[in-house]
Scaffold this active site. Structure first.
Site, mmCIF file in Angstrom:
data_model
loop_
_atom_site.group_PDB
_atom_site.id
_atom_site.type_symbol
_atom_site.label_atom_id
_atom_site.label_comp_id
_atom_site.label_asym_id
_atom_site.label_seq_id
_atom_site.Cartn_x
_atom_site.Cartn_y
_atom_site.Cartn_z
ATOM 1 N N SER B 45 -36.930 42.090 -11.469
ATOM 2 C CA SER B 45 -37.429 42.768 -10.273
ATOM 3 C C SER B 45 -37.305 41.784 -9.119
ATOM 4 C CB SER B 45 -38.885 43.183 -10.481
ATOM 5 O OG SER B 45 -39.299 44.000 -9.418
ATOM 6 N N GLU B 46 -36.583 42.172 -8.061
ATOM 7 C CA GLU B 46 -36.167 41.170 -7.073
ATOM 8 C C GLU B 46 -37.301 40.620 -6.210
ATOM 9 O OE1 GLU B 46 -34.921 44.277 -7.207
ATOM 10 O OE2 GLU B 46 -34.678 45.162 -5.207
ATOM 11 N N ASN B 47 -38.484 41.219 -6.271
ATOM 12 C CA ASN B 47 -39.598 40.582 -5.560
ATOM 13 C C ASN B 47 -40.019 39.278 -6.249
ATOM 14 O OD1 ASN B 47 -40.302 42.589 -7.480
ATOM 15 N ND2 ASN B 47 -42.408 42.601 -6.788
ATOM 16 N N SER B 87 -35.632 34.371 -6.767
ATOM 17 C CA SER B 87 -35.171 35.648 -7.295
ATOM 18 C C SER B 87 -33.760 35.969 -6.797
ATOM 19 C CB SER B 87 -36.139 36.753 -6.866
ATOM 20 O OG SER B 87 -35.723 37.981 -7.388
#
Lengths: 231, 219
Positions: B45-47, B87
């Site tokens: 999850s890119e957060n 990330s």
């Protein structure tokens, strides 16, 4: 060295009209709720806000949009805020949309004392317009500059009196890089402890980057999309 | 014709053991429900999270634990958290094996548009531009035609681009197609009950049909 201030009002006391400020958080997760409330109360105007999102209509940076305190937003995604979209489409609000990774990395560049970085995101798109490019090993990159923010305001889980910070789960997001990027960096924390109580190996942002720290109160921690499965 | 879950189910067949995968918002998120039993796939999850679990059981929501779609989620064994710079660092460095995302338009050269409709919709690109610029393998999950009945598979995109020449594969309610730059949309599979003619009618860009086109297979 006394970095500890008593509350958000004191922490943001000298944020002036027209200041460029960074605000940590992703969506409503890990946002500096106390400081945003204090900025709304203070009524500081013409702010340029660097933040991944713009909150929702009635929470987060959305509160500062309602009061027209924001002149310009620098963000990657603003989809959850109708007032934002309205101000943007009507031209009341200046907006610079930049890719999320580019935003994070431009913060990182500031934090690490680098003037600019090369990234591939946005090559061949309108994001690339007017930007210097360079080719490495046959691949084109955009030159993206570090940010130069007057203040950065972040939210951490735990902090100590030296300004050392620890974040919790995905509320870390943009907070560490932003904490390291402001000319004046302000951290609000859920738990503030004397120096020496945090495990040195667990610290995410060392206190050298932090100028002011305070224990926040009454965190709402609003959930934007409550998704669950049945018990 | 497939429904959204059918598209997700077909895309799940592209997963391989050990893959690190980033799922976009919408249909791509559903792919997580169809990871084959026993296959080890780690969701990014890119957060700032690796090892994304399912939605929490009612009452266990944690406001500090959300995915890139701002939905409450859970950890799995082996989850790791990190900041958003790291990330996108791992995305940029090509560590993520597969990116699955939605699109408004895809061109026959693999250009993708999914972030802006000038004058109408300005939500922002989020992490999409970073993902499509870096991912080794990009699959687009989308409807073949838009709500106005217009094809989303075009000779070239009319909307502002998210990335250039980056889409490798497209899965729609009608078909699986490979994007071969300089050639076009190569038809690989038909959805159950869909004919090549129906796919041709729904495809505005150049459709390449070579030999017999098999129907998608589901277990």
């Amino acid at each position: 060295m006394n970095k500890v201030v008593s509350n958000a009002e004191e922490a943001i006391r000298d944020i002036h009209d027209g200041a460029v400020i960074m605000l940590g958080g992703f969506g409503l997760c890990g946002i500096p709720e106390n400081s945003i409330a204090a900025l709304v109360k203070k009524g500081t105007k013409n702010l340029t806000c660097i933040s991944n999102n713009a909150g929702v209509d009635d929470f987060g940076i959305g509160l500062m949009l309602q009061t027209r305190q924001v002149k310009k937003m620098i963000s990657s995604y603003v989809g959850e805020n109708a007032e934002f979209e309205r101000q943007l489409l009507s031209g009341e609000l200046e907006v610079e949309l930049i890719p999320q990774g580019t935003l994070a990395t431009r913060c990182l560049a500031s934090a690490y004392g680098m003037p600019a970085v090369f990234v591939r995101a946005g090559v061949g798109t309108e994001v690339a317009i007017g930007k210097e490019t360079r080719t490495f090993d046959g691949i084109e990159y955009l030159l993206e500059h570090a940010f130069n923010a007057d203040f950065s305001i972040v939210k951490a889980w735990k902090g100590d009196t030296h300004g050392n910070l620890i974040f919790r789960k995905t509320s870390r997001n943009f907070n560490p890089m932003m904490a390291m990027s402001g000319k004046i960096s302000i951290a609000e924390v859920e738990e503030l402890v004397p120096a020496g109580e945090l495990e040195p190996d667990q610290i995410h942002v060392p206190g050298i980057y932090i100028h002011r720290i305070f224990k926040g109160s009454d965190y709402e921690k609003r959930i934007e999309q409550r998704t669950v499965r049945k018990r | 014709m497939l429904d959204k879950n059918g598209i997700a189910k077909r895309i799940a067949q592209e997963l391989k053991d050990g893959y690190y995968v980033n799922l976009g918002i919408g249909i791509p998120t559903l792919v997580a429900n169809y990871i084959p039993e026993g296959m080890n796939v780690t969701l990014q999850s890119e957060n700032g999270m690796l090892g994304m679990g399912p939605f929490p059981i009612e009452g266990d929501e944690d406001p500090d634990l959300i995915n890139a779609g701002k939905q409450t989620i859970t950890e799995v064994a082996g989850t790791a958290y990190f900041d958003s710079a790291m990330s996108f660092g791992m995305i940029r460095a090509g560590k993520v094996d597969l990116t699955i995302l939605g699109a408004m338009e895809v061109s026959e050269d693999g250009d993708i548009a999914n972030w802006k409709i000038p004058g109408k919709m300005v939500k922002g690109m989020g992490g999409a531009m970073d993902l499509v610029a870096a991912a080794k393998n990009i699959i687009v999950a989308m409807q073949h035609v838009n709500k106005a009945g217009e094809s989303k598979l075009l000779p070239y995109c009319s909307l502002p681009l998210t990335g250039v020449g980056c889409v490798r594969k497209i899965v729609t309610e009608l078909a699986v197609l490979e994007v071969v730059p300089g050639k076009g949309f190569v038809l690989l599979e038909r959805a159950p009950g869909i004919t090549v003619d129906e796919i041709r009618k729904a495809t505005a860009g150049k459709l390449i049909v070579e030999g017999e086109i098999p129907e998608m297979k589901f277990d």
